[in-house]
Design a protein around this motif. Structure first.
Motif, PDB file in Angstrom:
ATOM      1  N   LYS A  37     115.321 137.822  57.950  1.00  0.00           N
ATOM      2  CA  LYS A  37     115.155 139.001  58.813  1.00  0.00           C
ATOM      3  C   LYS A  37     114.044 138.754  59.833  1.00  0.00           C
ATOM      4  N   TRP A  38     112.979 138.120  59.390  1.00  0.00           N
ATOM      5  CA  TRP A  38     111.897 137.772  60.315  1.00  0.00           C
ATOM      6  C   TRP A  38     112.434 136.843  61.405  1.00  0.00           C
ATOM      7  N   TRP A  39     113.218 135.834  60.987  1.00  0.00           N
ATOM      8  CA  TRP A  39     113.824 134.913  61.951  1.00  0.00           C
ATOM      9  C   TRP A  39     114.709 135.676  62.938  1.00  0.00           C
ATOM     10  N   GLU A  41     114.646 138.834  63.817  1.00  0.00           N
ATOM     11  CA  GLU A  41     113.871 139.682  64.729  1.00  0.00           C
ATOM     12  C   GLU A  41     113.139 138.865  65.790  1.00  0.00           C
ATOM     13  N   SER A  42     112.662 137.691  65.422  1.00  0.00           N
ATOM     14  CA  SER A  42     111.926 136.886  66.394  1.00  0.00           C
ATOM     15  C   SER A  42     112.835 136.072  67.313  1.00  0.00           C
ATOM     16  N   THR A  43     114.058 135.800  66.884  1.00  0.00           N
ATOM     17  CA  THR A  43     114.970 134.970  67.670  1.00  0.00           C
ATOM     18  C   THR A  43     116.005 135.782  68.439  1.00  0.00           C
ATOM     19  N   ASN A  45     115.870 139.143  69.258  1.00  0.00           N
ATOM     20  CA  ASN A  45     115.378 140.429  69.756  1.00  0.00           C
ATOM     21  C   ASN A  45     115.709 140.688  71.218  1.00  0.00           C
ATOM     22  N   ASP A  46     116.229 139.702  71.910  1.00  0.00           N
ATOM     23  CA  ASP A  46     116.580 139.886  73.320  1.00  0.00           C
ATOM     24  C   ASP A  46     118.046 140.296  73.503  1.00  0.00           C
TER      25      ASP A  46
END
Length: 184
Positions: A37-39, A41-43, A45-46
């Motif tokens: 989930k962290w991945w 959101e950081s990857t 998110n655009d």
């Protein structure tokens, strides 16, 4: 071999033999789910998507306030309460499992439920109203996450074991050491 419970009744030492395994499976599911989930959101998110298997399997970020398929989004706090009850029930049941396959299934369910509960409690928009991060898009029919995979896999395994007649707790006369010993 037995030990005394708080009530003074003997408890077979094998009773909790699979509890560490259940907890290890659950912890693995929680860690994998939260890391992915962290991945996401950081990857993602655009707004972009990443094709894994054409359009059949893609990664795309979605915040889900509801249950499966986004159902019940206006009742997030109820879903939080249901997840909390499920976690408590699975923890109690986990102490009774004496079969390795049942331990795997219960551990997967516990990990998925814990991770979803964590999302509901700690993610925005706030306590008991948090949205679950979903990013695995299955051909546009469903968007899920690793916890969903664990929940479906764990439930599927327990259904198959039940249909095959495999008990979570083998009967005392199956020769499981410690299960058929007389009270001390």
């Amino acid at each position: 071999m037995t030990s005394a419970s708080p009530s003074g009744n003997p408890v077979p030492l094998l009773r909790h033999r699979y509890l560490p395994w259940i907890l290890a499976v659950a912890a693995t599911v929680v860690v994998l789910d939260q890391l992915t989930k962290w991945w996401a959101e950081s990857t993602l998110n655009d707004g972009r998507t990443i094709s894994v298997v054409g359009e059949f399997l893609q990664f795309g970020l979605v915040y889900n306030p509801g249950a499966a398929f986004g159902i019940g989004g206006q009742f997030t706090w109820i879903l939080t309460a249901i997840a909390a009850v499920a976690v408590v029930a699975l923890c109690v049941f986990a102490t009774r499992v004496l079969n390795p396959l049942w331990a795997l299934g219960v551990g997967a369910l516990l990990g998925g439920a814990l991770s979803h509960l964590g999302d509901r409690v700690f993610r925005t928009p706030g306590f008991a109203r948090g949205h679950v991060v979903d990013f695995i898009d299955y051909n546009g029919y469903f968007v899920g996450n690793v916890a969903d995979v664990a929940l479906v896999g764990g439930a599927g395994l327990l259904i198959v074991l039940t249909l095959l007649g495999v008990d979570a707790r083998p009967p005392a006369d199956t020769g499981v050491p410690g299960e058929d010993e007389p009270p001390a």
